[in-house]
Design an enzyme around this catalytic site. Structure first.
Site, PDB file in Angstrom:
ATOM      1  N   LYS A  52       0.666  -1.320   0.055  1.00 58.76           N
ATOM      2  CA  LYS A  52      -0.050   0.422  -0.016  1.00 58.76           C
ATOM      3  C   LYS A  52       0.979   0.843  -0.090  1.00 58.76           C
ATOM      4  O   LYS A  52       0.734   2.271  -0.521  1.00 58.76           O
ATOM      5  CB  LYS A  52      -0.840  -0.074   0.856  1.00 58.76           C
ATOM      6  CG  LYS A  52      -2.211  -0.832   1.296  1.00 58.76           C
ATOM      7  CD  LYS A  52      -3.259  -0.876   2.692  1.00 58.76           C
ATOM      8  CE  LYS A  52      -3.853  -2.659   1.719  1.00 58.76           C
ATOM      9  NZ  LYS A  52      -4.269  -3.094   3.601  1.00 58.76           N
ATOM     10  N   GLN A  96      -4.285  -1.428   9.508  1.00 59.09           N
ATOM     11  CA  GLN A  96      -4.369  -3.265   8.824  1.00 59.09           C
ATOM     12  C   GLN A  96      -5.188  -3.769   9.978  1.00 59.09           C
ATOM     13  O   GLN A  96      -5.011  -3.956  10.446  1.00 59.09           O
ATOM     14  CB  GLN A  96      -3.460  -3.050   8.898  1.00 59.09           C
ATOM     15  CG  GLN A  96      -3.433  -4.329   7.730  1.00 59.09           C
ATOM     16  CD  GLN A  96      -3.278  -4.756   6.306  1.00 59.09           C
ATOM     17  OE1 GLN A  96      -2.985  -3.305   5.806  1.00 59.09           O
ATOM     18  NE2 GLN A  96      -4.202  -5.330   5.894  1.00 59.09           N
ATOM     19  N   ASP A 119     -11.116   3.184   3.569  1.00 56.21           N
ATOM     20  CA  ASP A 119     -11.659   1.392   3.705  1.00 56.21           C
ATOM     21  C   ASP A 119     -12.856   1.370   4.022  1.00 56.21           C
ATOM     22  O   ASP A 119     -13.757   0.560   3.620  1.00 56.21           O
ATOM     23  CB  ASP A 119     -11.236   0.673   4.814  1.00 56.21           C
ATOM     24  CG  ASP A 119      -9.566   0.202   5.035  1.00 56.21           C
ATOM     25  OD1 ASP A 119      -9.671  -0.536   3.917  1.00 56.21           O
ATOM     26  OD2 ASP A 119      -9.675   0.533   5.991  1.00 56.21           O
TER      27      ASP A 119
HETATM   28  N1  GUN Z   1      -7.306  -6.748   6.312  1.00 58.40           N
HETATM   29  C1  GUN Z   1      -7.595  -7.253   4.946  1.00 58.40           C
HETATM   30  N2  GUN Z   1      -8.116  -6.717   3.656  1.00 58.40           N
HETATM   31  C2  GUN Z   1      -7.997  -5.152   4.304  1.00 58.40           C
HETATM   32  C3  GUN Z   1      -8.398  -4.019   3.925  1.00 58.40           C
HETATM   33  O1  GUN Z   1      -8.858  -3.985   2.773  1.00 58.40           O
HETATM   34  N3  GUN Z   1      -8.092  -2.968   4.349  1.00 58.40           N
HETATM   35  C4  GUN Z   1      -7.680  -2.821   5.747  1.00 58.40           C
HETATM   36  N4  GUN Z   1      -7.059  -1.548   6.619  1.00 58.40           N
HETATM   37  N5  GUN Z   1      -6.773  -4.118   6.718  1.00 58.40           N
HETATM   38  C5  GUN Z   1      -7.772  -5.358   5.872  1.00 58.40           C
END
Ligand code: GUN
Length: 286
Positions: A52, A96, A119
């Site tokens: 990311k 996350q 998100d």
């Molecule tokens: N863990 C797995 N996929 C995601 C996501 O799209 N966002 C976040 N914050 N955590 C994740």
């Protein structure tokens, strides 16, 4: 043989467009900024967070990482989120998931400013998606819709089956397919006749988290199969929720793992961060 939907290529195209948009924003004095919070040392989470951050850098988006030890307290994380909510150079906040055991993830997410919820996990943003008036679209489901668009795969009127009912993927995926006029069924661990239900699908989305769970006998010949899984097979090799080798023989389109849905999730995160920056600087269309 099914045609592969190349998520890496589609994501690269979207990311290039986002980079141009970011350059334009920077020209107008707005640099989109994303804060990524990671707690603990889960290797998969570490990889996702690194990817990311790298994607932000390539798109010209400013990013900050906050890595907390697994021993971090709920209060420490809540204080960090409060600090990031107030930070002017941060437009998006991503915590996350999953957080280490013992932490209340829901409370952390709900502490995020809804305008910075890139998100789209907050109840208010989930509600907005539900009524079709979103500020941010959920990254993985939105990425899947873009993948279908990239191949001109019609959703309207199609039988869409989503396997999995998570808040991150299954439920919002069903909602986006519905908004696109699909006829949607959500399957889960208590579904009876799973095979028969899946075989009705023109578009089958697998988001169960079990390696090679979707076998060829569960797929209607000619169906479009989207694999959200990031699993390990019996040899520890990365694989998806779909038995790719066999399903690819009967499906019309299929996404690979890796290189299918995963890259799209990141592209959509960048898109949401740019949308957040625009909204917060008053540049978004009303
Ligand atoms: N863990 C797995 N996929 C995601 C996501 O799209 N966002 C976040 N914050 N955590 C994740």
């Amino acid at each position: 043989m099914a045609k592969l939907i190349d998520g890496k290529a589609v994501a690269a195209e979207i990311r290039a467009k986002i980079a141009l948009e970011v350059a334009e924003l920077i020209h107008h004095g707005v640099t989109p900024g994303l804060a990524v919070v990671i707690v603990g040392d889960d290797p998969a989470s570490r990889t996702y967070v690194n990817n990311k951050k790298k994607a932000c850098e390539q798109a010209g988006i400013y990013s900050e990482e906050y890595a907390l030890p697994a021993t971090a307290s709920q209060n420490e994380i809540m204080d960090l989120v409060a600090k990031l909510n107030a930070k002017k150079d941060i437009n998006g906040i991503l915590v996350q998931s999953p957080l280490p055991d013992g932490l209340n993830e829901e409370a952390v997410v709900e502490a995020i400013d809804p305008e910075k919820d890139v998100d789209a996990f907050l109840p208010s943003n989930v509600g907005r998606i539900m009524i079709g008036n979103h500020h941010f679209l959920p990254c993985t489901p939105a990425g899947i819709i873009e993948l279908l668009r990239s191949e001109n795969i019609e959703i309207e009127g199609k039988d869409c089956v989503v396997i999995g009912r998570s808040n991150i993927v299954g439920k919002p995926m069903a909602m986006l397919l519905l908004h696109n006029n699909g006829t949607v069924t959500i399957c889960h661990s208590k579904t009876k006749n799973l095979k028969e239900v899946c075989r009705r699908a023109d578009i089958l989305v697998a988001a169960v988290g079990k390696p090679k769970f979707v076998t060829a006998d569960m797929v209607k010949p000619g169906a479009v199969v989207i694999d959200v899984g990031m699993d390990r097979d019996e040899n520890g090799k990365l694989c998806g929720d779909v038995d790719f080798a066999n399903v690819a023989k009967t499906a019309s389109y299929i996404t690979p793992v890796p290189g299918g849905v995963g890259p799209m999730t990141i592209a959509m995160l960048l898109r949401n961060t740019v949308a957040a920056a625009k909204r917060q600087s008053g540049m978004a269309k009303p």
